[in-house]
Scaffold this motif. Structure first.
Motif, PDB file in Angstrom:
ATOM      1  N   ILE A   1       0.826  -1.213   0.000  1.00  0.00           N
ATOM      2  CA  ILE A   1       0.000   0.000   0.000  1.00  0.00           C
ATOM      3  C   ILE A   1       0.858   1.261   0.000  1.00  0.00           C
ATOM      4  CG2 ILE A   1      -1.857   1.244   1.160  1.00  0.00           C
ATOM      5  CD1 ILE A   1      -2.521  -1.607   0.028  1.00  0.00           C
ATOM      6  N   GLY A   2       1.936   1.244   0.771  1.00  0.00           N
ATOM      7  CA  GLY A   2       2.769   2.439   0.907  1.00  0.00           C
ATOM      8  C   GLY A   2       3.728   2.672  -0.233  1.00  0.00           C
ATOM      9  N   GLY A   3       4.201   1.589  -0.842  1.00  0.00           N
ATOM     10  CA  GLY A   3       5.161   1.727  -1.940  1.00  0.00           C
ATOM     11  C   GLY A   3       6.399   2.502  -1.530  1.00  0.00           C
ATOM     12  N   ASP A   4       6.842   3.381  -2.410  1.00  0.00           N
ATOM     13  CA  ASP A   4       8.059   4.163  -2.161  1.00  0.00           C
ATOM     14  C   ASP A   4       7.843   5.275  -1.136  1.00  0.00           C
ATOM     15  OD1 ASP A   4       9.407   2.648  -4.020  1.00  0.00           O
ATOM     16  OD2 ASP A   4       9.006   4.041  -5.679  1.00  0.00           O
ATOM     17  N   GLN A   5       6.602   5.497  -0.742  1.00  0.00           N
ATOM     18  CA  GLN A   5       6.314   6.603   0.183  1.00  0.00           C
ATOM     19  C   GLN A   5       6.468   6.210   1.648  1.00  0.00           C
ATOM     20  OE1 GLN A   5       6.061   9.362  -1.362  1.00  0.00           O
ATOM     21  NE2 GLN A   5       5.913   8.294  -3.340  1.00  0.00           N
ATOM     22  N   VAL A   6       6.780   4.947   1.917  1.00  0.00           N
ATOM     23  CA  VAL A   6       6.958   4.514   3.305  1.00  0.00           C
ATOM     24  C   VAL A   6       8.344   3.914   3.523  1.00  0.00           C
ATOM     25  CG1 VAL A   6       4.492   4.080   3.651  1.00  0.00           C
ATOM     26  CG2 VAL A   6       5.991   2.202   2.947  1.00  0.00           C
ATOM     27  N   LYS A   7       8.846   4.123   4.721  1.00  0.00           N
ATOM     28  CA  LYS A   7      10.062   3.458   5.181  1.00  0.00           C
ATOM     29  C   LYS A   7       9.634   2.462   6.259  1.00  0.00           C
ATOM     30  CE  LYS A   7      14.280   4.158   7.870  1.00  0.00           C
ATOM     31  NZ  LYS A   7      15.026   5.118   8.719  1.00  0.00           N
TER      32      LYS A   7
ATOM     33  N   PHE B   1      -1.851   5.914  -2.648  1.00  0.00           N
ATOM     34  CA  PHE B   1      -2.196   4.852  -1.695  1.00  0.00           C
ATOM     35  C   PHE B   1      -3.488   4.146  -2.108  1.00  0.00           C
ATOM     36  CE2 PHE B   1      -0.006   7.826   1.506  1.00  0.00           C
ATOM     37  CZ  PHE B   1       1.227   7.242   1.271  1.00  0.00           C
ATOM     38  N   SER B   2      -4.437   4.927  -2.609  1.00  0.00           N
ATOM     39  CA  SER B   2      -5.700   4.350  -3.078  1.00  0.00           C
ATOM     40  C   SER B   2      -5.469   3.447  -4.289  1.00  0.00           C
ATOM     41  CB  SER B   2      -6.684   5.465  -3.433  1.00  0.00           C
ATOM     42  OG  SER B   2      -7.887   4.933  -3.941  1.00  0.00           O
ATOM     43  N   ASP B   3      -4.659   3.925  -5.227  1.00  0.00           N
ATOM     44  CA  ASP B   3      -4.334   3.113  -6.414  1.00  0.00           C
ATOM     45  C   ASP B   3      -3.618   1.830  -6.010  1.00  0.00           C
ATOM     46  OD1 ASP B   3      -5.461   5.080  -7.972  1.00  0.00           O
ATOM     47  OD2 ASP B   3      -3.537   5.972  -8.564  1.00  0.00           O
ATOM     48  N   ASN B   4      -2.688   1.950  -5.066  1.00  0.00           N
ATOM     49  CA  ASN B   4      -1.944   0.775  -4.602  1.00  0.00           C
ATOM     50  C   ASN B   4      -2.879  -0.240  -3.943  1.00  0.00           C
ATOM     51  OD1 ASN B   4       0.402   1.993  -5.460  1.00  0.00           O
ATOM     52  ND2 ASN B   4       1.083   2.609  -3.424  1.00  0.00           N
TER      53      ASN B   4
END
Length: 353
Positions: free
Chosen positions: A36-42, A218-221
């Motif tokens: 869900i987070g992809g590259d936007q989360v650590k 996040f919605s797309d993921n």
């Protein structure tokens, strides 16, 4: 114009700073958060992939991670007892407890694959995962909580409707395994793909609140995750269909959600809890059951020594294989959770054929 250009190193640091810091407990939780987070989360995972959450102990560095995190995602106090007190001591609630989410299906340890959970779902859809999506498309809510409406017809949806059912059968199961299973609520919720959708939706909601600029991503993921999961679910069901009646034993009772979802024929577990080795009498009893039930395979796990399994099948033609309930070898990606289900299905199928 060049004097306004930022150095590449500064651009990288700004990008890293923009990530939402998520602390997870175990690998399957990390899989859903990553999707869900992809590259936007650590993501920082507390329990090492080779370790078990059953006997994990917190270190001071782990406490610092919790304190510094934007979000903590865990399964629940039934599994990660080590997290209950530290999270309660944090200022402000910033965690997602999977087992506490509305919509998460909770089974009891005494429940078998033939009990009412599956019968209910079959009454409401085609049981391949798409009935949930069709339900959401009809209502336009896409909130992952299709279970709420479904379970409200049958109970109070806080897990107690299942308890009443199980109290009628307390003390035994259909295979005669008194004393060979846990009691209470089974915390291994990540092994039901429908539960994974529930967590994925909650992660999407929380990440969107923490990082509104990437809400659409996040919605797309999330939508991509649900589609990939439905495909994997159908594939796993087809792979396991030919072996769903073949009897087997597992190392410890961790697979009930998966086995209920795909209606497999688990005849029992070697140990009540993975930290406790069974005594000589228990081993003798299990060997008798293996013979009586014509068990085809006894599964071990990568997190625990398989020596007891070798002892159990010594002198028999029973096969053995490894089941990995945590997906330790899988790299985190948008597809790691569906891949985890497929890998687990392959481990079952290879030994049961």
């Amino acid at each position: 114009m060049l004097k306004y250009a930022l150095p590449a190193s500064l651009l990288l640091s700004v990008s890293a700073f923009a990530q939402t810091h998520v602390v997870t407990s175990i690998k399957p939780v990390s899989m859903v958060v990553s999707a869900i987070g992809g590259d936007q989360v650590k993501i920082e995972q507390l329990v090492n992939n080779q370790a078990s959450p059953h006997d994990f102990a917190m270190r001071p560095s782990d406490l610092r991670k919790l304190d510094q995190a934007d979000l903590v995602v865990w399964v629940g106090e039934n599994l990660e007892t080590f997290l209950e007190k530290p999270l309660a001591n944090l200022s402000g609630k910033k965690d997602i407890e999977w087992m506490a989410l509305s919509g998460t299906y909770l089974r009891q340890f005494s429940e078998t694959a033939d009990e009412h959970h599956h019968d209910e779902h079959e009454e409401h859809g085609d049981h391949d995962g798409h009935d949930h999506d069709e339900h959401h498309e009809e209502h336009g809510d896409h909130d992952g909580h299709d279970h709420d409406e479904h379970h409200e017809e049958h109970g109070d949806h806080d897990g107690h409707d299942h308890d009443e059912h199980h109290e009628e059968h307390e003390g035994h199961d259909e295979h005669g395994h008194e004393g060979h299973h846990h009691t209470g609520t089974d915390p291994h919720v990540w092994l039901d793909p429908v539960n994974a959708k529930v967590l994925a939706h909650e992660v999407m909601e929380k990440l969107s609140a923490l990082d509104p600029a990437h809400k659409q991503a996040f919605s797309d993921n999330y939508n991509t995750f649900v589609r990939m999961l439905d495909v994997a679910d159908k594939k796993v069901r087809a792979e396991l269909e030919p072996v769903k009646d073949v009897p087997y034993f597992v190392f410890h009772e961790a697979y009930g959600y998966f086995e209920n979802h795909y209606k497999l024929n688990n005849k029992g577990a070697i140990t009540l809890s993975p930290e406790r080795k069974p005594g000589a009498k228990t081993v003798a009893d299990i060997r008798t059951q293996i013979e009586q039930h014509n068990v085809a395979c006894v599964f071990s796990e990568p997190q625990f020594s398989p020596a007891i399994v070798d002892t159990l099948i010594e002198g028999t033609e029973v096969k053995t294989a490894v089941l990995d309930p945590l997906g330790v070898s899988l790299k985190l990606s948008s597809n790691s959770y569906p891949a985890f289900l497929e890998a687990l299905a392959g481990q079952y199928a290879a030994c049961l054929k």
